[in-house]
Write an enzyme that holds these catalytic residues in place. Structure first.
Site, PDB file in Angstrom:
ATOM      1  N   CYS A 116       0.814  -1.227   0.000  1.00 52.31           N
ATOM      2  CA  CYS A 116       0.000   0.000   0.000  1.00 52.31           C
ATOM      3  C   CYS A 116       0.843   1.271   0.000  1.00 52.31           C
ATOM      4  O   CYS A 116       0.315   2.365  -0.205  1.00 52.31           O
ATOM      5  CB  CYS A 116      -0.959  -0.004   1.179  1.00 52.31           C
ATOM      6  SG  CYS A 116      -2.164  -1.324   1.040  1.00 52.31           S
ATOM      7  N   HIS A 257      -3.296   7.075   2.562  1.00 50.98           N
ATOM      8  CA  HIS A 257      -3.751   5.812   1.975  1.00 50.98           C
ATOM      9  C   HIS A 257      -5.100   5.417   2.581  1.00 50.98           C
ATOM     10  O   HIS A 257      -5.285   5.474   3.800  1.00 50.98           O
ATOM     11  CB  HIS A 257      -2.693   4.733   2.252  1.00 50.98           C
ATOM     12  CG  HIS A 257      -3.177   3.355   1.906  1.00 50.98           C
ATOM     13  ND1 HIS A 257      -3.611   3.036   0.642  1.00 50.98           N
ATOM     14  CD2 HIS A 257      -3.323   2.241   2.666  1.00 50.98           C
ATOM     15  CE1 HIS A 257      -3.984   1.769   0.634  1.00 50.98           C
ATOM     16  NE2 HIS A 257      -3.835   1.262   1.847  1.00 50.98           N
ATOM     17  N   ASN A 287     -10.227  -0.155  -0.419  1.00 45.93           N
ATOM     18  CA  ASN A 287      -8.762  -0.073  -0.450  1.00 45.93           C
ATOM     19  C   ASN A 287      -8.266  -0.575  -1.811  1.00 45.93           C
ATOM     20  O   ASN A 287      -8.339  -1.765  -2.093  1.00 45.93           O
ATOM     21  CB  ASN A 287      -8.197  -0.926   0.697  1.00 45.93           C
ATOM     22  CG  ASN A 287      -6.678  -0.882   0.764  1.00 45.93           C
ATOM     23  OD1 ASN A 287      -6.022  -0.370  -0.137  1.00 45.93           O
ATOM     24  ND2 ASN A 287      -6.122  -1.434   1.828  1.00 45.93           N
TER      25      ASN A 287
HETATM   26  O1  UT7 Z   1      -3.897  -1.294   3.311  1.00 44.01           O
HETATM   27  C1  UT7 Z   1      -2.911  -1.931   4.071  1.00 44.01           C
HETATM   28  C2  UT7 Z   1      -3.198  -1.907   5.450  1.00 44.01           C
HETATM   29  N1  UT7 Z   1      -4.445  -2.542   5.794  1.00 44.01           N
HETATM   30  C3  UT7 Z   1      -5.115  -2.009   6.764  1.00 44.01           C
HETATM   31  O2  UT7 Z   1      -4.741  -0.964   7.245  1.00 44.01           O
HETATM   32  C4  UT7 Z   1      -6.327  -2.739   7.315  1.00 44.01           C
HETATM   33  C5  UT7 Z   1      -6.224  -2.737   8.816  1.00 44.01           C
HETATM   34  N2  UT7 Z   1      -7.267  -3.483   9.502  1.00 44.01           N
HETATM   35  C6  UT7 Z   1      -8.588  -3.131   9.469  1.00 44.01           C
HETATM   36  O3  UT7 Z   1      -8.990  -2.242   8.751  1.00 44.01           O
HETATM   37  C7  UT7 Z   1      -9.516  -3.833  10.426  1.00 44.01           C
HETATM   38  O4  UT7 Z   1      -8.764  -4.579  11.342  1.00 44.01           O
HETATM   39  C8  UT7 Z   1     -10.543  -4.755   9.723  1.00 44.01           C
HETATM   40  C9  UT7 Z   1     -11.563  -3.926   8.990  1.00 44.01           C
HETATM   41  C10 UT7 Z   1      -9.855  -5.711   8.793  1.00 44.01           C
HETATM   42  C11 UT7 Z   1     -11.308  -5.553  10.785  1.00 44.01           C
HETATM   43  O5  UT7 Z   1     -11.929  -4.675  11.721  1.00 44.01           O
HETATM   44  P1  UT7 Z   1     -11.741  -4.892  13.277  1.00 44.01           P
HETATM   45  O6  UT7 Z   1     -12.530  -3.872  13.953  1.00 44.01           O
HETATM   46  O7  UT7 Z   1     -10.266  -4.943  13.567  1.00 44.01           O
HETATM   47  O8  UT7 Z   1     -12.426  -6.286  13.491  1.00 44.01           O
HETATM   48  P2  UT7 Z   1     -11.816  -7.612  14.130  1.00 44.01           P
HETATM   49  O9  UT7 Z   1     -10.948  -8.313  13.153  1.00 44.01           O
HETATM   50  O10 UT7 Z   1     -11.270  -7.299  15.472  1.00 44.01           O
HETATM   51  O11 UT7 Z   1     -13.148  -8.454  14.310  1.00 44.01           O
HETATM   52  C12 UT7 Z   1     -14.212  -8.005  15.201  1.00 44.01           C
HETATM   53  C13 UT7 Z   1     -15.371  -8.966  15.029  1.00 44.01           C
HETATM   54  C14 UT7 Z   1     -14.959 -10.431  15.074  1.00 44.01           C
HETATM   55  O12 UT7 Z   1     -15.997 -11.156  15.708  1.00 44.01           O
HETATM   56  P3  UT7 Z   1     -15.851 -11.577  17.264  1.00 44.01           P
HETATM   57  O13 UT7 Z   1     -14.611 -12.401  17.334  1.00 44.01           O
HETATM   58  O14 UT7 Z   1     -15.753 -10.286  18.029  1.00 44.01           O
HETATM   59  O15 UT7 Z   1     -17.111 -12.340  17.495  1.00 44.01           O
HETATM   60  C15 UT7 Z   1     -14.904 -10.818  13.623  1.00 44.01           C
HETATM   61  O16 UT7 Z   1     -15.132 -12.199  13.424  1.00 44.01           O
HETATM   62  O17 UT7 Z   1     -15.981  -8.764  13.755  1.00 44.01           O
HETATM   63  C16 UT7 Z   1     -16.056 -10.002  13.062  1.00 44.01           C
HETATM   64  N3  UT7 Z   1     -15.903  -9.748  11.650  1.00 44.01           N
HETATM   65  C17 UT7 Z   1     -16.942  -9.464  10.847  1.00 44.01           C
HETATM   66  N4  UT7 Z   1     -18.267  -9.368  11.074  1.00 44.01           N
HETATM   67  C18 UT7 Z   1     -19.056  -9.053  10.036  1.00 44.01           C
HETATM   68  C19 UT7 Z   1     -14.762  -9.695  10.913  1.00 44.01           C
HETATM   69  N5  UT7 Z   1     -15.044  -9.392   9.644  1.00 44.01           N
HETATM   70  C20 UT7 Z   1     -16.379  -9.247   9.570  1.00 44.01           C
HETATM   71  C21 UT7 Z   1     -17.270  -8.929   8.534  1.00 44.01           C
HETATM   72  N6  UT7 Z   1     -18.581  -8.835   8.806  1.00 44.01           N
HETATM   73  N7  UT7 Z   1     -16.832  -8.690   7.272  1.00 44.01           N
END
Ligand code: UT7
Length: 334
Positions: A116, A257, A287
Site C-alpha cells: 500500500c 492511503h 482499499n
Molecule cells: O492497506 C494496508 C493496510 N491494511 C489495513 O490498514 C487494514 C487494517 N485493519 C482493518 O482495517 C480492520 O482490522 C478490519 C476492517 C480488517 C477488521 O476490523 P476490526 O474492527 O479490527 O475487526 P476484528 O478483526 O477485530 O473483528 C471483530 C469482530 C470479530 O468477531 P468476534 O470475534 O468479536 O465475534 C470478527 O469475526 O468482527 C467479526 N468480523 C466481521 N463481522 C461481520 C470480521 N469481519 C467481519 C465482517 N462482517 N466482514
C-alpha cells in the site's frame, strides 16, 4: 544552475464500471452493510469484471487520460514506474507494458512492489531522480486489480479491497518553489507475515495443494495491521512536519492511503489535524492498494490551488510506510 525541482503537472484516474456494493457481499459471506460501513467506512468498491483486462489495462487507461489532459508528447517521457502488488505477470513488469501502450517509446519502465506504500515510494524515487537533472518527465502509475488476489469466501478481507488505477505526471522544473519538498520512507520486515500472499512466489510456488489451501489470496491480521498503520502514519507525518517546521495550520491537505476510515480518524486525532483536511473517498472505492493516493488527488484536483501544502502518507505490507511533503504547483484551470 539551480537544482531542478520535481513538480506534479497532472493527475488522472481509472475505475472499472462495475460497482460491488456491501449488499452484494452479504450474498457471498456472513457480513452485513452496517458492519462494513461502521468498521471500515466502505459502502462500495469497483471490480474489473472483464477477465481479459487486468492491471496493465487500468494503468494504461489512467496514463492515456493523463497524456490527453496534459498534452504531453509521450516521446518526452523518460520513465514509467508502476506501483503494484498485482502485476499482470510475476515477470515481466507492468511499467514497460504501460510505456508501450501509450507510445512512450523513449522511456524505460519498471514496477515497485511496496504494497500500500507503493505509490508513495515510487513518487518519492521519481522526484529524487528528477532532482538530479538527468530526467525530465516521469509517469508514476499506481494500479491494482485487488479482486485478482481477494478471497471472496473470507469476510475478514473481501470487504476491504477494490480495483483501480491512478497516474501522475512529474516533471523537472527550475526556478520554482513549488513541487516536491521532502520525503521520509521506512520499512520493517517484522510485519512481513501480518499482511501478505502466502503462495505463488519462489518460496511457495503454486501447487495443487497451495491452490486448495487458498494461499494465492491476500492474507492479513487485521487488528495488528490497524494498530501499526495508525502509529506509523502518524509518526511519519509528524516527522516530516517537524523536519520542515510545519504546524497543523500550515497544511491544506492530508492525502492518506485509504485502508479504513477509522485509521484516518485516529491519525487525524493523534496529529491534531482536522478531518476536513483529509481527502476521503474510501466509501466509494475501498482499499485499492497502490491506487488510493493518486485517485484522491484526481478527485480533489479541481479544489487544489497553486501553493497548497500537502502531505501524502501511506502504510502497508512489508511493513512499509512514510510521508511526502509537497507544494501543489497549479490551479485546476491552468
Ligand atoms: O492497506 C494496508 C493496510 N491494511 C489495513 O490498514 C487494514 C487494517 N485493519 C482493518 O482495517 C480492520 O482490522 C478490519 C476492517 C480488517 C477488521 O476490523 P476490526 O474492527 O479490527 O475487526 P476484528 O478483526 O477485530 O473483528 C471483530 C469482530 C470479530 O468477531 P468476534 O470475534 O468479536 O465475534 C470478527 O469475526 O468482527 C467479526 N468480523 C466481521 N463481522 C461481520 C470480521 N469481519 C467481519 C465482517 N462482517 N466482514
Amino acid at each position: 544552475m539551480n537544482r531542478p525541482r520535481a513538480v506534479i503537472k497532472g493527475v488522472f484516474g481509472y475505475t472499472p464500471a462495475y460497482v460491488m456494493t456491501n449488499h452484494e457481499l452479504e450474498t457471498l459471506v456472513d457480513t452485513n452493510d452496517e458492519w462494513i460501513r461502521t468498521r471500515t467506512g466502505i459502502s462500495e468498491r469497483r471490480i474489473m469484471k472483464d477477465p481479459d483486462k487486468a492491471t496493465v489495462f487500468m494503468g494504461t487507461e489512467a496514463a492515456k487520460g493523463l497524456l490527453k489532459k496534459t498534452g504531453l508528447d509521450p516521446l518526452e517521457i523518460d520513465l514509467v514506474i508502476c506501483a503494484t502488488v498485482t502485476a499482470d505477470y510475476i515477470f515481466p513488469d507492468n511499467g514497460t507494458a504501460i510505456a508501450k501502450n501509450i507510445g512512450a517509446d523513449n522511456a524505460f519502465g519498471y514496477d515497485v512492489n511496496a504494497a500500500c506504500s507503493g505509490f508513495l515510494y515510487s513518487l518519492s524515487s521519481a522526484c529524487i531522480m528528477l532532482e538530479t537533472g538527468r530526467y525530465k518527465n516521469i509517469l508514476v502509475v499506481g494500479a491494482d486489480k485487488m479482486s485478482s488476489i481477494t478471497d471472496f469466501t473470507d469476510r475478514a478481507t473481501c470487504i476491504l479491497f477494490g480495483d483501480a488505477a491512478g497516474a501522475v505526471l512529474i516533471s523537472a522544473e527550475t526556478d520554482t518553489e513549488y513541487g516536491f519538498q521532502d520525503s521520509i520512507l521506512h520499512s520493517d520486515a517484522s510485519g512481513r507475515k501480518l499482511l501478505y500472499m502466502k503462495g505463488g512466489g519462489a518460496l511457495h510456488p503454486a501447487t495443487v495443494e497451495s491452490v486448495r489451501n487458498r494461499d494465492h489470496y491476500a492474507y492479513q491480521d487485521g487488528r495488528s495491521v490497524f494498530k501499526q498503520a495508525v502509529l506509523k502514519m502518524a509518526e511519519a507525518v509528524d516527522e516530516v512536519m517537524k523536519r520542515n517546521n510545519l504546524k497543523p495550520d500550515d497544511l491544506d491537505w492530508v492525502v492518506a492511503h485509504q485502508a479504513n476510515l477509522r485509521i484516518l480518524t485516529s491519525v487525524s486525532k493523534q496529529l491534531d489535524l482536522p478531518m476536513e483536511k483529509f481527502m476521503v473517498n474510501i466509501h466509494k472505492y475501498g482499499n485499492t492498494t497502490s491506487a488510493t493516493i493518486p485517485l484522491c488527488l484526481w478527485e480533489w484536483e479541481s479544489q487544489l490551488k497553486k501553493g497548497d501544502q500537502l502531505i501524502l502518507t501511506a502504510f502497508g505490507g512489508g511493513f512499509t510506510w512514510g510521508a511526502i511533503y509537497l507544494k501543489w504547483a497549479y490551479d485546476s484551470q491552468d
